[in-house]
Design an enzyme around this catalytic site. Structure first.
Site, short mmCIF file in Angstrom:
data_model
loop_
_atom_site.label_atom_id
_atom_site.label_comp_id
_atom_site.label_asym_id
_atom_site.label_seq_id
_atom_site.Cartn_x
_atom_site.Cartn_y
_atom_site.Cartn_z
N ARG A 94 0.83 -1.21 0.00
CA ARG A 94 0.00 0.00 0.00
C ARG A 94 0.86 1.26 0.00
O ARG A 94 0.57 2.23 -0.70
CB ARG A 94 -0.92 -0.01 1.22
CG ARG A 94 -1.93 1.13 1.22
CD ARG A 94 -2.87 1.07 2.40
NE ARG A 94 -2.20 1.37 3.66
CZ ARG A 94 -2.13 0.57 4.69
NH1 ARG A 94 -2.65 -0.64 4.63
NH2 ARG A 94 -1.51 0.92 5.81
N LYS A 95 1.95 1.24 0.78
CA LYS A 95 2.83 2.41 0.84
C LYS A 95 3.48 2.67 -0.52
O LYS A 95 3.64 3.82 -0.94
CB LYS A 95 3.89 2.22 1.92
CG LYS A 95 3.34 2.18 3.34
CD LYS A 95 2.77 3.52 3.76
CE LYS A 95 2.08 3.47 5.11
NZ LYS A 95 2.98 3.15 6.22
N TRP A 134 -9.09 6.25 8.02
CA TRP A 134 -8.28 6.98 7.05
C TRP A 134 -7.72 6.08 5.97
O TRP A 134 -7.41 6.54 4.87
CB TRP A 134 -7.18 7.78 7.72
CG TRP A 134 -6.24 7.04 8.60
CD1 TRP A 134 -5.18 6.28 8.22
CD2 TRP A 134 -6.25 7.03 10.03
NE1 TRP A 134 -4.53 5.77 9.32
CE2 TRP A 134 -5.16 6.23 10.46
CE3 TRP A 134 -7.06 7.63 10.99
CZ2 TRP A 134 -4.87 6.00 11.79
CZ3 TRP A 134 -6.77 7.40 12.32
CH2 TRP A 134 -5.70 6.59 12.71
N ASP A 274 -0.52 4.19 21.09
CA ASP A 274 0.55 5.06 21.55
C ASP A 274 0.01 6.21 22.40
O ASP A 274 0.47 6.44 23.53
CB ASP A 274 1.33 5.61 20.35
CG ASP A 274 2.82 5.67 20.61
OD1 ASP A 274 3.29 5.10 21.60
OD2 ASP A 274 3.53 6.28 19.78
N ARG A 476 4.50 5.91 8.01
CA ARG A 476 5.80 5.26 7.94
C ARG A 476 6.19 5.01 6.49
O ARG A 476 5.35 4.57 5.71
CB ARG A 476 5.75 3.93 8.72
CG ARG A 476 5.67 4.15 10.21
CD ARG A 476 5.63 2.88 11.00
NE ARG A 476 4.32 2.25 10.99
CZ ARG A 476 3.96 1.27 11.84
NH1 ARG A 476 4.79 0.83 12.75
NH2 ARG A 476 2.76 0.74 11.77
#
Length: 503
Positions: A94-95, A134, A274, A476
């Site tokens: 996907r990235k 998202w 996080d 990332r």
């Protein structure tokens, strides 16, 4: 440091400090404004930011900037050769598509047929994390943008257009879920089929309002909940004024979402591990009795996120577990007080299994090797006594391996860099000192810690603050810079190394 950081706390308890501008979002916003033929002053300021050297540091950034400023194309594979060269993550496919589409939107490379129907290479790529809102918005926007870029608009159905508009209108935050890149992709897609839709005008207005004084667009529009949790934890460990800590905690209590977790910014719908770990750790450190109800809800959230392997993901149960998130969840609460069942031991075993032979762990959301070493060590040394006793031999071995790594990675100037051999930076030095202090190492009896603290103190600016190169990554592996984090990590590291601190 505590006084400086305390001064960043607003009247309602929030710590609202901006993220720095980034090339990607600035280039996409410039493309959008030019297509609409609007806001000439903002166009000029965006172009000025993109022309500056700090906006063209990497080859990916340079390709984006040169394309929008001068119409230049790139013949090299800056995504595969640079950006994703060392990237190992379940989202790799996907990235790859996403970053190539960014380049195509700016004109740096042409649209390609493969972008319309990208290959699926793993089961996880087929949608295991698509319930994160998202991801759906981004991938639907990408599909529409590629179809239009290829002149194949018939590929896009009315239902897909309607769904994108519904998603775009679903956020309570002015910038969609405080995520400028996702908002920009959606607006660029809607611009193709509904340019007069009111969501386009309101979106442009919100994005322009989020721009920084240097003329660029930030990587994240609102990181306030995350920064407040981290700053509150640092100030609590520094024994800041009770009234200040109460104000910080009251803000965090108000920001807790219905599932018991926290999001990274205000007015968002989706929680993440996080932000939740730091918020819960702050509340538990300041006053676990006063915040008992909030912490009970947080504990339920953590239990619900725990994977079958014992680890914790960032966003969705079922996604791959990550070291930083597992360490954060394990060290967030005094688990012996929250009926954990086997949670601490299962998570600790997963962390121990995840350690590499050289004492490091996967880097995940940080460029620095020491970040996840710190978070793992912090977690392993905050376990309930029965768990720590049961795993004593393995924890001792893990300590020794990480200690050897940190001793070997310390530079001649006594600081640490992202990786062994890299120049020392403040953030990596803080992570390393936090890892060492979690192991019980202190300046009065450990020369590595003593020298590291001396190096850190030598990096303080005249105004009392510290500076460091960007370390956080999102999406990332793209860097984003939130300068307030440097001061937070410094304060945490100094209090962690304090011989009076009781872990």
């Amino acid at each position: 440091m505590a006084a400086f950081l305390g001064a960043t706390v607003d009247a309602d308890g929030g710590v609202r400090r901006p993220c720095s501008s980034r090339t990607l979002e600035s280039a996409l916003l410039l493309v959008l404004l030019r297509r609409r033929g609007s806001h000439p002053e903002q166009v000029r300021r965006l172009a000025g930011y993109l022309a500056a050297p700090q906006a063209q540091v990497t080859r990916f950034d340079t390709a984006l900037a040169q394309a929008v400023l001068h119409g230049r194309t790139t013949a090299t594979d800056v995504v595969g050769d640079e950006l994703l060269a060392d990237f190992e993550h379940f989202s790799l496919t996907r990235k790859r598509l996403l970053f190539d589409v960014h380049l195509a939107i700016t004109g740096a490379i042409p649209f390609d047929q493969s972008m319309l129907h990208p290959p699926r290479t793993t089961a996880t790529d087929d949608g295991a994390d698509n319930s994160v809102s998202w991801i759906e918005l981004i991938m639907l926007s990408v599909r529409i943008l590629v179809a239009h870029g290829l002149g194949r608009t018939e590929e896009i159905s009315y239902a897909e257009q309607h769904r994108l508009l519904a998603l775009l209108g679903s956020s309570r935050a002015p910038v969609w879920e405080n995520y400028p890149m996702a908002h920009l992709l959606a607006l660029l897609a809607v611009e193709h089929f509904a340019p007069e839709h009111p969501l386009v005008d309101s979106g442009v207005t919100a994005l322009l309002a989020s721009c920084n004084p240097d003329g660029g667009a930030p990587s994240i529009a609102d990181l306030h909940v995350f920064t407040t949790g981290c700053a509150g934890l640092a100030l609590a460990r520094a024994k800041a004024e009770p009234a200040l800590l109460r104000r910080l905690c009251d803000y965090l209590v108000r920001q807790q979402l219905p599932d018991g977790g926290w999001s990274f910014g205000e007015n968002m719908r989706h929680t993440d591990m996080d932000a939740s770990a730091y918020a819960a750790a702050c509340l538990a450190t300041v006053d676990p009795v006063r915040h008992r109800t909030t912490l009970v809800r947080a504990a339920a959230y953590f239990r619900g996120m725990s994977g079958s392997d014992g680890g914790f993901p960032t966003y969705m149960r079922g996604d791959p577990s990550e070291v930083g998130m597992t360490g954060g969840a394990l060290s967030a609460l005094p688990w012996r007080e929250f009926e954990p069942g086997g949670l601490p031991e299962n998570a600790a075993r997963w962390l121990l299994d995840a350690q590499h032979t050289d004492g490091t762990f996967e880097r995940s959301w940080s460029l620095s090797e020491a970040n996840t070493v710190w978070r793992a060590m912090w977690a392993l040394h905050s376990l309930p006594d029965p768990t720590r006793t049961a795993l004593h031999r393995r924890i001792t071995a893990a300590n020794a391996a990480s200690l050897r790594f940190l001793a070997r990675a310390q530079n001649r100037d006594c600081g640490w860099g992202h990786r062994p051999g890299d120049p020392s930076d403040v953030t990596s030095t803080c992570y390393s000192l936090l890892a060492l202090s979690a192991m019980g190492r202190r300046p009065d009896h450990d020369p590595i810690v003593r020298a590291g603290v001396a190096h850190l103190l030598s990096r303080q600016e005249r105004d009392g603050t510290f500076t460091s190169p960007p370390d956080q990554v999102a999406p990332r592996p793209l860097l984003f810079d939130a300068p307030v984090f440097t001061d937070i990590w410094v304060l945490l590291a100094l209090t962690g190394c304090d011989t009076d601190w009781n872990w």
